[in-house]
Design an enzyme around this catalytic site. Structure first.
Site, mmCIF file in Angstrom:
data_model
loop_
_atom_site.group_PDB
_atom_site.id
_atom_site.type_symbol
_atom_site.label_atom_id
_atom_site.label_comp_id
_atom_site.label_asym_id
_atom_site.label_seq_id
_atom_site.Cartn_x
_atom_site.Cartn_y
_atom_site.Cartn_z
ATOM 1 N N GLU A 70 -4.044 7.143 -3.680
ATOM 2 C CA GLU A 70 -3.723 5.848 -3.086
ATOM 3 C C GLU A 70 -3.562 4.785 -4.156
ATOM 4 O O GLU A 70 -4.251 4.822 -5.189
ATOM 5 C CB GLU A 70 -4.830 5.387 -2.130
ATOM 6 N N TYR B 34 0.852 -1.190 0.000
ATOM 7 C CA TYR B 34 0.000 0.000 0.000
ATOM 8 C C TYR B 34 0.881 1.229 0.000
ATOM 9 O O TYR B 34 1.853 1.308 0.766
ATOM 10 C CB TYR B 34 -0.892 0.041 1.244
#
Length: 384
Positions: free
Chosen positions: A189, A101
């Site tokens: 993101e 991530y």
């Protein structure tokens, strides 16, 4: 302004971030044709502004033409958490060995952008932050100077990324930050950032939200904005007169209604503080009468994501007894109350309002903190 995954991936690819081969399709035949061209396996992914698409059946991995046709037929036209799916992204499936991530957002507490990296990719990063905050490495950036190379490397190493991958991940993180900064974005993101067996790094998903007040500087991004309501809830909000800044749909599970933008924002912050996630921002305005209050409750009840509702009213122009009548009127429409409702009334005619409220149908709390905690707990109980 939110943009779709396919739009975000287009921006990422232009900036030099590796993305899977993909193409948008609006019909079943288009989806099958694209899947055949890409070659199997492929993922067929609903393009709607909501999280949790996979769990809701909006993402399917297919191995052949027959499966592609069946999946596209299932997804196109479906109602996905209140959103109508009218397009899918057909994308090359990534054979991955690990999921990471990375993200960039604004840390308002520090007054600086913050870059985040974790080896816990592919899952809800908010849950990771709550359950194991040390699993996310963070690096604050001075906006006057931007992200330095050493900062990208530092946060990647602190996250525990394998040394053989760290350079590539740091490079992608810096590219993501530069894109975030140049575009006046609010959030960027990649979750997951996939690692293949050959140690290639690929952005398998993409989230990119832009500050709507800055769109005048970015006509290319402004063209991506969807001006029409893209789901039934937004259409209902417009029908009820909750337009523009009065109603914003979010992705959490605690519905929030209040009178005044500042009051609603405070409630959102408290929901987050007590471990919840806001499902919406809904400001009914000053002087709201019973009908408007009833419409607000009906709107939040219609949100499949909202598992509980907190009503925060401070009486000034808005009278507590009017609000109470509105809540009672709204609840009288239902044979069974669809979700727990927690009410906090204060200010003008608050005591009269408390007496009017049907406490068999709503939970009344004297303080905002107690009301928010009760709503968060009620939503968690529904989820469990």
């Amino acid at each position: 302004m939110r943009i779709h995954e396919y739009q975000a991936k287009g921006l990422f690819a232009e900036a030099g971030i590796p993305t899977p081969e993909s193409e948008l399709a609006r019909t079943v035949d288009e989806a099958v044709e694209v899947a055949d061209d890409i070659s199997y396996p492929v993922a067929i992914k609903a393009q709607v502004h909501v999280g949790g698409r996979g769990k809701a059946g909006g993402i399917k991995l297919v191995e052949n033409t027959e499966e592609a046709r069946e999946a596209a037929d299932d997804i196109l036209g479906m109602d996905l958490k209140g959103y109508h799916v009218d397009r899918v992204l057909v994308e090359e499936a990534v054979d991955f060995t690990n999921e990471l991530y990375i993200g960039v957002t604004m840390d308002r507490g520090e007054g600086k952008p913050v870059a985040m990296v974790s080896t816990r990719g592919g899952v809800n990063i908010e849950e990771v932050a709550e359950e194991d905050p040390d699993a996310i490495a963070r690096e604050h950036i001075d906006p006057a100077f931007g992200m330095h190379d050493y900062q990208a490397r530092k946060v990647v190493y602190e996250a525990g990324i394998d040394a053989g991958l760290a350079g590539d991940v740091a490079s992608i993180l810096k590219t993501l930050y530069n894109l975030w900064e140049d575009s006046d974005a609010s959030d960027a993101e990649i979750n997951p950032l996939m690692v293949t067996a050959d140690d290639d790094i690929i952005a398998a998903d993409a989230v990119f939200n832009v500050d709507g007040d800055a769109l005048f500087r970015h006509p290319d991004l402004e063209e991506m904005e969807e001006t029409a309501a893209d789901d039934d809830l937004e259409a209902k909000a417009q029908e009820y007169g909750f337009e523009g800044s009065n109603y914003v749909r979010l992705s959490g599970d605690v519905g929030i209604i209040g009178n005044g933008a500042g009051l609603v924002m405070t409630t959102l912050d408290l929901v987050d503080y007590y471990g919840g996630s806001p499902a919406n921002f809904l400001d009914i305005g000053g002087g709201a009468k019973a009908e408007r209050v009833a419409n607000a409750l009906d709107l939040v009840f219609s949100d499949e994501n909202a598992d509980a509702v907190v009503f925060n009213i401070f009486g000034g122009i808005t009278r507590g007894d009017e609000v109470a009548n509105g809540i009672n009127d709204a609840l009288d429409q239902f044979d069974e109350i669809p979700k727990p409702v927690i009410v906090r009334l204060a200010g003008t005619n608050a005591e009269e309002g408390m007496e009017i409220l049907n406490e068999e149908l709503v939970q009344v709390e004297k303080t905002l903190e107690d009301a928010v905690q009760a709503a968060v707990a009620a939503a968690e109980e529904v989820e469990a």
